[in-house]
Design a protein around this motif. Structure first.
Motif, PDB file in Angstrom:
ATOM      1  N   LYS B  96       6.488   0.894  11.597  1.00  0.00           N
ATOM      2  CA  LYS B  96       7.238   1.401  10.447  1.00  0.00           C
ATOM      3  C   LYS B  96       8.008   0.288   9.751  1.00  0.00           C
ATOM      4  O   LYS B  96       8.210  -0.804  10.293  1.00  0.00           O
ATOM      5  CB  LYS B  96       8.169   2.541  10.895  1.00  0.00           C
ATOM      6  N   LYS B  97       8.406   0.599   8.552  1.00  0.00           N
ATOM      7  CA  LYS B  97       9.145  -0.337   7.715  1.00  0.00           C
ATOM      8  C   LYS B  97      10.296  -0.959   8.505  1.00  0.00           C
ATOM      9  O   LYS B  97      11.078  -0.240   9.131  1.00  0.00           O
ATOM     10  CB  LYS B  97       9.691   0.428   6.502  1.00  0.00           C
ATOM     11  N   GLY B  98      10.343  -2.274   8.493  1.00  0.00           N
ATOM     12  CA  GLY B  98      11.411  -2.978   9.215  1.00  0.00           C
ATOM     13  C   GLY B  98      11.039  -3.344  10.643  1.00  0.00           C
ATOM     14  O   GLY B  98      11.774  -4.082  11.308  1.00  0.00           O
ATOM     15  N   GLY B  99       9.917  -2.806  11.142  1.00  0.00           N
ATOM     16  CA  GLY B  99       9.493  -3.132  12.506  1.00  0.00           C
ATOM     17  C   GLY B  99       9.089  -4.597  12.609  1.00  0.00           C
ATOM     18  O   GLY B  99       8.512  -5.151  11.667  1.00  0.00           O
ATOM     19  N   ILE B 100       9.438  -5.206  13.736  1.00  0.00           N
ATOM     20  CA  ILE B 100       9.070  -6.615  13.945  1.00  0.00           C
ATOM     21  C   ILE B 100       8.131  -6.711  15.140  1.00  0.00           C
ATOM     22  O   ILE B 100       8.473  -6.306  16.248  1.00  0.00           O
ATOM     23  CB  ILE B 100      10.323  -7.500  14.149  1.00  0.00           C
ATOM     24  N   LEU B 101       6.934  -7.218  14.863  1.00  0.00           N
ATOM     25  CA  LEU B 101       5.914  -7.376  15.905  1.00  0.00           C
ATOM     26  C   LEU B 101       6.065  -8.748  16.540  1.00  0.00           C
ATOM     27  O   LEU B 101       6.088  -9.760  15.838  1.00  0.00           O
ATOM     28  CB  LEU B 101       4.520  -7.234  15.267  1.00  0.00           C
ATOM     29  N   SER B 102       6.190  -8.765  17.870  1.00  0.00           N
ATOM     30  CA  SER B 102       6.296 -10.039  18.592  1.00  0.00           C
ATOM     31  C   SER B 102       5.270 -10.060  19.705  1.00  0.00           C
ATOM     32  O   SER B 102       4.712  -9.023  20.073  1.00  0.00           O
ATOM     33  CB  SER B 102       7.669 -10.192  19.249  1.00  0.00           C
ATOM     34  N   PHE B 103       5.041 -11.236  20.243  1.00  0.00           N
ATOM     35  CA  PHE B 103       4.122 -11.374  21.370  1.00  0.00           C
ATOM     36  C   PHE B 103       4.839 -12.070  22.517  1.00  0.00           C
ATOM     37  O   PHE B 103       5.794 -12.816  22.304  1.00  0.00           O
ATOM     38  CB  PHE B 103       2.882 -12.166  20.943  1.00  0.00           C
ATOM     39  N   GLY B 104       4.354 -11.793  23.723  1.00  0.00           N
ATOM     40  CA  GLY B 104       4.996 -12.372  24.897  1.00  0.00           C
ATOM     41  C   GLY B 104       4.004 -13.161  25.717  1.00  0.00           C
ATOM     42  O   GLY B 104       3.252 -13.985  25.182  1.00  0.00           O
ATOM     43  N   ALA B 105       3.975 -12.875  27.010  1.00  0.00           N
ATOM     44  CA  ALA B 105       3.149 -13.648  27.933  1.00  0.00           C
ATOM     45  C   ALA B 105       1.659 -13.424  27.674  1.00  0.00           C
ATOM     46  O   ALA B 105       1.238 -12.340  27.301  1.00  0.00           O
ATOM     47  CB  ALA B 105       3.492 -13.260  29.358  1.00  0.00           C
ATOM     48  N   MET B 106       0.884 -14.484  27.911  1.00  0.00           N
ATOM     49  CA  MET B 106      -0.568 -14.406  27.783  1.00  0.00           C
ATOM     50  C   MET B 106      -1.097 -13.931  29.136  1.00  0.00           C
ATOM     51  O   MET B 106      -1.002 -14.638  30.124  1.00  0.00           O
ATOM     52  CB  MET B 106      -1.064 -15.811  27.440  1.00  0.00           C
ATOM     53  N   LYS B 107      -1.595 -12.695  29.177  1.00  0.00           N
ATOM     54  CA  LYS B 107      -2.024 -12.135  30.473  1.00  0.00           C
ATOM     55  C   LYS B 107      -3.511 -12.341  30.724  1.00  0.00           C
ATOM     56  O   LYS B 107      -3.903 -12.850  31.757  1.00  0.00           O
ATOM     57  CB  LYS B 107      -1.669 -10.653  30.535  1.00  0.00           C
ATOM     58  N   THR B 108      -4.342 -11.907  29.790  1.00  0.00           N
ATOM     59  CA  THR B 108      -5.773 -12.219  29.912  1.00  0.00           C
ATOM     60  C   THR B 108      -6.237 -12.748  28.565  1.00  0.00           C
ATOM     61  O   THR B 108      -5.716 -12.358  27.522  1.00  0.00           O
ATOM     62  CB  THR B 108      -6.623 -10.973  30.248  1.00  0.00           C
ATOM     63  N   GLY B 109      -7.224 -13.638  28.594  1.00  0.00           N
ATOM     64  CA  GLY B 109      -7.756 -14.183  27.352  1.00  0.00           C
ATOM     65  C   GLY B 109      -6.742 -15.071  26.669  1.00  0.00           C
ATOM     66  O   GLY B 109      -5.672 -15.358  27.218  1.00  0.00           O
ATOM     67  N   CYS B 110      -7.068 -15.533  25.465  1.00  0.00           N
ATOM     68  CA  CYS B 110      -6.120 -16.390  24.756  1.00  0.00           C
ATOM     69  C   CYS B 110      -6.113 -16.149  23.251  1.00  0.00           C
ATOM     70  O   CYS B 110      -5.297 -16.725  22.552  1.00  0.00           O
ATOM     71  CB  CYS B 110      -6.413 -17.858  25.056  1.00  0.00           C
ATOM     72  N   ARG B 111      -7.033 -15.306  22.774  1.00  0.00           N
ATOM     73  CA  ARG B 111      -7.062 -15.057  21.330  1.00  0.00           C
ATOM     74  C   ARG B 111      -7.032 -13.561  21.071  1.00  0.00           C
ATOM     75  O   ARG B 111      -7.710 -12.810  21.762  1.00  0.00           O
ATOM     76  CB  ARG B 111      -8.346 -15.613  20.696  1.00  0.00           C
ATOM     77  N   ALA B 112      -6.247 -13.154  20.088  1.00  0.00           N
ATOM     78  CA  ALA B 112      -6.264 -11.750  19.708  1.00  0.00           C
ATOM     79  C   ALA B 112      -6.312 -11.655  18.194  1.00  0.00           C
ATOM     80  O   ALA B 112      -6.024 -12.627  17.481  1.00  0.00           O
ATOM     81  CB  ALA B 112      -5.041 -11.033  20.270  1.00  0.00           C
ATOM     82  N   TYR B 113      -6.731 -10.493  17.724  1.00  0.00           N
ATOM     83  CA  TYR B 113      -6.873 -10.247  16.282  1.00  0.00           C
ATOM     84  C   TYR B 113      -5.923  -9.140  15.886  1.00  0.00           C
ATOM     85  O   TYR B 113      -5.878  -8.101  16.558  1.00  0.00           O
ATOM     86  CB  TYR B 113      -8.331  -9.897  15.960  1.00  0.00           C
ATOM     87  N   ILE B 114      -5.190  -9.364  14.824  1.00  0.00           N
ATOM     88  CA  ILE B 114      -4.343  -8.322  14.259  1.00  0.00           C
ATOM     89  C   ILE B 114      -4.996  -7.900  12.961  1.00  0.00           C
ATOM     90  O   ILE B 114      -5.003  -8.647  11.981  1.00  0.00           O
ATOM     91  CB  ILE B 114      -2.911  -8.830  13.964  1.00  0.00           C
ATOM     92  N   ALA B 115      -5.624  -6.708  12.993  1.00  0.00           N
ATOM     93  CA  ALA B 115      -6.189  -6.189  11.748  1.00  0.00           C
ATOM     94  C   ALA B 115      -5.153  -5.298  11.116  1.00  0.00           C
ATOM     95  O   ALA B 115      -4.433  -4.563  11.798  1.00  0.00           O
ATOM     96  CB  ALA B 115      -7.467  -5.418  12.023  1.00  0.00           C
TER      97      ALA B 115
END
Lengths: 226, 333
Positions: B96-115
């Motif tokens: 929602k409006k104002g939400g902040i997306l963050s990332f933390g520890a790398m658990k499996t793999g190393c690349r992700a896609y944000i569509a």
């Protein structure tokens, strides 16, 4: 001639194991056919010194089907036909800050810098293929009299448009990139034009001539085109 | 929709399916490293598959959403969260409006896609929106994202708008809500650390010594830190030709395993050059490129030989699964 898979999504046609003008002509004829008449499922093709590689979509086409689509096209190539190639003139400002290694190439070959410039600019070169970087031509036809070894350690950045020599090859760097060639000059002409179609000034099969220009002409050219 | 980059992460770039048709001009294909995860992310937000999305690596970005937005994150598990609340991957998520997306520890793999629904709106250059980092073009101003960048997106599909409204209804006071369904595991690649990668023989396989051919399939190869979007440099058994032989430069492709004179193989990845002159011992089967794309430096890979026909059949089965899944997603309402 042989046809072999390059992975599960491409097929490579090799005409010969030596770089000859005749092989180059076959490569160019097949490339022209593929351009005019791509087969269903074909994505694109890349002509090289002795090969043409065709990329296809394996979801729509098995290797055997791609092979079958190409075989007749390749078979009818054996009939040699005349091709006329385009001549592209590339202006080059030799020496000075644009060609810091011109003196080295001259000394190495016991020539004067003017002689190196003359030998480099009087020859006609053939574009065998484009690779390494966008728009980078692999040129054939440079005189042995101006050949020079690569630099012992590559430079981190070679400016865009630099004209270089490595062994008996000469080429032009279309974008800024690391590289180990001896730089003898620079062209104000853009070899890579991402906003034009096609984006490369040169294509496999073209003929190239280098025309010496003065630093003033270089700057004037840059001023006009940028 | 508008998205603001608060922190860019290690290497966050706009990518799509790649740039085709100009390899003969030396223009690289590029595009997403893990095309499976990339395509799925787009499918899960109701986008056409060619829409541009963000590829993130190892250390993800911090993004602020200035409007209610439907997103999906697929690929490696990089611990995404919104305002401290962990969010699931492989499904549509409302931020929602104002939400902040963050990332933390790398658990499996190393690349992700944000569509992001509607796709990242950047100009198409030579038929693609992917970032061509070396030529400094395409994507977002030809570079990876930086602090303060503002991303705009295209128009969402009707399906996406309905899904977004439904999730807004379910979200209560929370800034984030995920759909209750996810995708079936059966269509997914088997992502794991230190994977076995299926390959077919390369054009110059027979050039290698009998010992090197055996070692290629029977020994471990370590993924060195000099591995990137262009290629993975591996270290392990020194692979030698049975006799000195020079290859004339020719076209290469994704997954080409080429071996320079030092005997250490290099696997060509998304940002590979279009041509190369090193002998090719093998070709990674396209079906396993997504798994390889998730391998990070320090991991070990092994190679297992399959035949060309099997490699192509596996792709067709995977594609059929993706198409079914795509229809299934459109029916979720």
């Amino acid at each position: 001639m042989n046809m072999n898979p390059l992975g599960d999504s491409a097929i490579m046609i090799r005409f010969d194991d030596n770089i000859t003008f005749e092989t180059h002509q076959k490569v160019m004829i097949l490339a022209a056919r593929l351009q005019e008449r791509p087969f269903p499922g074909m994505i694109e093709f890349v002509p090289a010194f002795t090969t043409v590689t065709i990329y296809y979509n394996p979801i729509h086409l098995t290797y055997q089907e791609a092979y079958a689509a190409l075989e007749p096209m390749v078979a009818e190539l054996e009939v040699s036909s005349e091709r006329t190639s385009r001549i592209v003139e590339i202006p080059v400002c030799y020496g000075g800050k644009f060609g810091p290694d011109l003196d080295f190439v001259a000394t190495h070959n016991r020539l004067t810098t003017d002689e190196v410039i003359q030998i480099h600019s009087e020859a006609e070169y053939l574009v065998y293929m484009i690779g390494f970087a966008p728009g980078f031509p692999y040129l054939g036809g440079m005189s042995e009299r101006i050949k020079a070894p690569r630099r012992s350690s590559p430079q981190l950045t070679i400016p865009m448009g630099s004209v270089g020599i490595a062994a008996q090859q000469t080429g032009v760097y279309p974008i800024e990139t690391p590289g180990g060639w001896q730089l003898i000059g620079r062209t104000p002409e853009a070899l890579f034009r991402p906003h034009e179609s096609p984006p490369s000034l040169l294509h496999a099969g073209d003929r190239v001539r280098f025309r010496p220009i003065s630093p003033e002409e270089y700057h004037q050219w840059k001023g006009v085109t940028s | 929709m508008t998205i603001k980059v608060i922190r860019p992460g290690l290497l966050t770039s706009v990518q799509d399916l790649g740039r085709y048709g100009m390899q003969k001009d030396g223009v690289i294909v590029g595009g997403a490293m893990d095309l499976f995860a990339f395509r799925l992310a787009n499918i899960l937000v109701g986008n056409q598959e060619e829409k541009a999305a963000l590829e993130i690596m190892m250390l993800g970005p911090q993004l602020e959403f200035l409007e209610n937005t439907l997103i999906a994150i697929c690929g490696g598990q990089l611990s995404p969260s919104v305002d401290g609340q962990p969010i699931p991957e492989w499904r549509p998520v409302l931020i929602k409006k104002g939400g902040i997306l963050s990332f933390g520890a790398m658990k499996t793999g190393c690349r992700a896609y944000i569509a992001i629904t509607g796709g990242i709106d950047v100009p198409e250059v030579m038929g693609s929106r992917s970032t061509y980092l070396r030529a400094e073009m395409g994507g977002f101003q030809g570079r990876s994202l930086q602090e303060g960048d503002v991303l705009l997106t295209g128009s969402p599909s009707k399906w996406a708008i309905r899904t977004l409204h439904r999730l807004v209804g379910n979200s209560g006071s929370s800034l984030v809500a995920a759909s209750k369904w996810t995708i079936s595991q059966s269509v997914m690649p088997i992502y794991r650390n230190n994977p076995v990668i299926r390959v077919i023989r390369g054009g110059e396989f027979q050039w290698f010594s009998a010992k090197s051919r055996e070692q290629f399939f029977k020994t471990d190869f370590w993924v060195t830190p000099q591995s990137d979007r262009m290629g993975y440099r591996l270290n392990g058994s020194e692979l030698k030709l049975s006799e000195q032989n020079e290859l004339i430069s020719t076209a290469v492709t994704a997954g080409t395993v080429q071996v320079p004179a030092d005997g250490n193989p290099i696997v060509l990845m998304a940002d590979r050059q279009t041509t190369g002159g090193y002998p090719k011992i093998a070709q990674v089967a396209t079906i396993d490129l997504p798994i390889l794309a998730q391998v990070k430096p320090g991991e070990i890979v092994r190679f297992h030989e399959i035949q060309l026909e099997e490699a192509q059949e596996l792709l067709r089965v995977r594609e059929w699964g993706i198409q079914l899944l795509k229809q299934g997603v459109q029916l979720k309402d």
